[in-house]
Design a protein around this motif. Structure first.
Motif, mmCIF file in Angstrom:
data_model
loop_
_atom_site.group_PDB
_atom_site.id
_atom_site.type_symbol
_atom_site.label_atom_id
_atom_site.label_comp_id
_atom_site.label_asym_id
_atom_site.label_seq_id
_atom_site.Cartn_x
_atom_site.Cartn_y
_atom_site.Cartn_z
ATOM 1 N N ARG A 5 0.825 -1.217 0.000
ATOM 2 C CA ARG A 5 0.000 0.000 0.000
ATOM 3 C C ARG A 5 0.857 1.264 0.000
ATOM 4 N NH1 ARG A 5 -4.034 1.619 5.010
ATOM 5 N NH2 ARG A 5 -4.586 3.710 4.253
ATOM 6 N N SER A 6 1.948 1.260 0.758
ATOM 7 C CA SER A 6 2.758 2.478 0.877
ATOM 8 C C SER A 6 3.353 2.903 -0.465
ATOM 9 C CB SER A 6 3.868 2.287 1.915
ATOM 10 O OG SER A 6 4.794 1.315 1.472
ATOM 11 N N GLY A 7 3.665 1.933 -1.327
ATOM 12 C CA GLY A 7 4.225 2.269 -2.632
ATOM 13 C C GLY A 7 3.214 2.848 -3.606
ATOM 14 N N LEU A 8 1.913 2.767 -3.249
ATOM 15 C CA LEU A 8 0.841 3.244 -4.132
ATOM 16 C C LEU A 8 0.146 4.474 -3.549
ATOM 17 C CD1 LEU A 8 -0.721 -0.282 -4.810
ATOM 18 C CD2 LEU A 8 1.060 0.877 -6.136
ATOM 19 N N THR A 9 0.738 5.017 -2.478
ATOM 20 C CA THR A 9 0.126 6.131 -1.744
ATOM 21 C C THR A 9 1.005 7.375 -1.861
ATOM 22 O OG1 THR A 9 -0.858 4.572 -0.185
ATOM 23 C CG2 THR A 9 -0.686 6.869 0.530
ATOM 24 N N VAL A 10 0.380 8.502 -2.150
ATOM 25 C CA VAL A 10 1.089 9.785 -2.215
ATOM 26 C C VAL A 10 0.302 10.795 -1.388
ATOM 27 C CG1 VAL A 10 1.876 11.660 -3.722
ATOM 28 C CG2 VAL A 10 2.034 9.284 -4.509
ATOM 29 N N ASP A 11 0.981 11.454 -0.467
ATOM 30 C CA ASP A 11 0.346 12.446 0.405
ATOM 31 C C ASP A 11 -0.921 11.891 1.077
ATOM 32 O OD1 ASP A 11 2.328 14.249 -0.295
ATOM 33 O OD2 ASP A 11 1.167 15.061 -1.974
ATOM 34 N N GLY A 12 -0.818 10.641 1.523
ATOM 35 C CA GLY A 12 -1.917 10.030 2.260
ATOM 36 C C GLY A 12 -3.063 9.516 1.418
ATOM 37 N N LYS A 13 -2.964 9.644 0.077
ATOM 38 C CA LYS A 13 -4.057 9.188 -0.795
ATOM 39 C C LYS A 13 -3.602 8.021 -1.649
ATOM 40 C CE LYS A 13 -6.931 13.279 -1.142
ATOM 41 N NZ LYS A 13 -7.847 13.982 -2.028
ATOM 42 N N LEU A 14 -4.496 7.037 -1.811
ATOM 43 C CA LEU A 14 -4.223 5.867 -2.649
ATOM 44 C C LEU A 14 -4.488 6.231 -4.112
ATOM 45 C CD1 LEU A 14 -3.496 2.800 -2.071
ATOM 46 C CD2 LEU A 14 -5.938 2.341 -2.398
ATOM 47 N N TYR A 15 -3.491 6.066 -4.969
ATOM 48 C CA TYR A 15 -3.638 6.418 -6.387
ATOM 49 C C TYR A 15 -3.718 5.194 -7.300
ATOM 50 C CZ TYR A 15 -3.182 11.429 -5.765
ATOM 51 O OH TYR A 15 -3.414 12.732 -5.412
ATOM 52 N N ALA A 16 -3.546 4.004 -6.742
ATOM 53 C CA ALA A 16 -3.733 2.767 -7.496
ATOM 54 C C ALA A 16 -4.058 1.672 -6.498
ATOM 55 C CB ALA A 16 -2.475 2.407 -8.291
ATOM 56 N N ALA A 17 -4.865 0.704 -6.924
ATOM 57 C CA ALA A 17 -5.233 -0.404 -6.041
ATOM 58 C C ALA A 17 -4.514 -1.658 -6.517
ATOM 59 C CB ALA A 17 -6.743 -0.609 -6.071
#
Length: 436
Positions: free
Chosen positions: A118-130
């Motif tokens: 999850r951390s690798g797909l999160t930017v500024d606390g928002k999930l940008y890919a699942a």
């Protein structure tokens, strides 16, 4: 109102209703087994979302990356859902090219996603890919060939053990090759494997001042070892083999060992797909005793490009394909062995999955042990295990991969490949302003 006027109005209304109901999502994805399975199961999605049709663009890994990158960078708007990796997500999110996944539904359970993925797909606390599936890498090997050679695979082997075993189980007369490794050029093909391998040899792409390190002895040790091993114990034409080609070789009994993505474990252990399913064992990716194993960290994930006109429908599809319910659907249709791995805590807590997948614990341990923030033995200025998380890496990584693939094919020497890699990486990093 005349009958003719009434009929014309009714036809127009029907046509409009048909237009309104036919929202078609174009989904770009990779031709890996789990994605092919997803396409076969989409009747479930359509039944739950009758107003949405799906159109698939399924491509080989290198081609997918090229087409999707070109489309999103030029705002082409060709696709509504993209299959992209852990490398692209943070870079593209910061460029404003991806939409945040804010509406995955009340039952989605984002907290159930594995923190490392999850951390690798999160930017500024928002999930940008699942994440559709997550992976590290591991050794898959033939227990019967090891037994016949009097060898026992350790849970945590060294590269020296792997090389020795590969040469001992090779029988070229019977078309059995001791080891199958990626050779196909591409930043996500041969360079994913070789970068992870080089980490365990003490090598790094760049020093703390972004100077390329291909002129250092650690890279020579890595590439020498790889090329010699593949010459002695690898299959013919290895410089053309990527993930799918090596998977086919292993499943048909041609490889004694294969070091690659943990996601492959379910394919090689499935008797419906693999001729050697009952003979496969698993071990951690090898090391050189320097404190780093040659394993990576990756997720193939679904994202919604900012250019789509169908964001709401696209997010519904992403939520369906990456949900707990989808894992249950795969289990129901294909058995728990084939549930998409490496994304959810609940899967690894599931007794049915643990029973079906002998490789479950080793997969989870491999994912959790890969550290993108400290990928190498020596300090580096970048994040990423089998890639360097900068926009320029895609081009540089593929160009370096072409040199290393040529060395494997015997077209140039290891020394020439490293010299060219050093020159082209230095040129591009200088041009991009990293090297002052």
């Amino acid at each position: 109102m005349t009958l003719r006027t009434f009929l014309l109005g009714a036809c127009s209304a029907l046509a409009f209703a048909g237009m309104a109901s036919a929202e078609t999502l174009t989904i770009a994805t990779v031709n890996n087994g789990d994605m092919i399975r997803m396409q076969k199961l989409t009747d479930d999605f359509k039944a739950k979302n009758p107003g949405i049709d799906l159109e698939w663009v399924t491509l080989e890994e290198n081609v997918l990356r090229q087409k999707v990158t070109t489309d999103i960078a030029t705002k082409g708007g060709q696709y509504d859902v993209l299959t992209i990796g852990t490398y692209e997500v943070p870079i593209w999110a910061k460029q404003g090219w991806l939409l945040p996944l804010d509406n995955l539904g009340a039952n989605y359970d984002v907290e159930d996603l594995l923190p490392a993925i999850r951390s690798g797909l999160t930017v500024d606390g928002k999930l940008y890919a699942a994440p559709f599936y997550g992976e590290s890498s591991m050794v898959m090997y033939r227990k019967d060939l090891f037994d016949a050679a009097g060898l026992k695979m350790p849970d945590a082997p060294t590269w020296d053990f792997i090389a020795d075993a590969a040469r001992k189980v090779t029988n070229k007369d019977k078309e059995i090759y001791g080891i199958c490794l990626r050779g196909k050029a591409g930043w996500g093909e041969n360079m994913a494997f070789l970068t992870a391998m080089s980490n365990s040899f003490g090598a790094r792409w760049f020093d703390e001042k972004w100077k390329p390190q291909f002129d250092q002895p650690e890279w020579k040790d890595t590439l020498d070892f790889y090329v010699k091993l593949m010459k002695d114990a690898g299959p013919p034409g290895a410089s053309s083999n990527g993930f799918n080609e090596n998977l086919a070789l292993f499943q048909t009994g041609k490889c004694g060992m294969w070091i690659d993505a943990t996601v492959a474990a379910s394919f090689v252990a499935d008797p419906k797909q693999s001729q050697v399913a009952d003979k496969v064992g698993f071990a951690l990716a090898p090391d050189k005793g320097l404190g780093k194993r040659g394993n990576w960290l990756w997720a193939w994930s679904l994202a919604v490009p900012a250019g789509t006109q169908k964001a709401e429908a696209a997010e519904k599809f992403v939520a369906w394909a990456t949900s707990k319910e989808y894992s249950n659907l795969v289990a129901e249709k294909e058995g728990w062995l084939n549930a998409p791995p490496g994304t959810r805590k609940s899967l690894y807590a599931n007794a049915d999955y643990q029973k079906a997948a002998s490789f479950a614990k080793m997969t989870l341990d491999s994912i959790n042990s890969a550290d993108p923030t400290k990928p190498t033995v020596k300090p580096v200025p970048y994040v990423g295990v089998q890639f360097v998380a900068i926009p320029e890496f895609q081009g540089i990584g593929t160009a370096v991969g072409q040199q290393f693939s040529a060395a494997l094919a015997g077209q140039i020497s290891v020394e020439q490949a490293l010299q060219s890699a050093q020159q082209l990486a230095t040129r591009e990093m200088t041009k991009a302003g990293y090297i002052k």
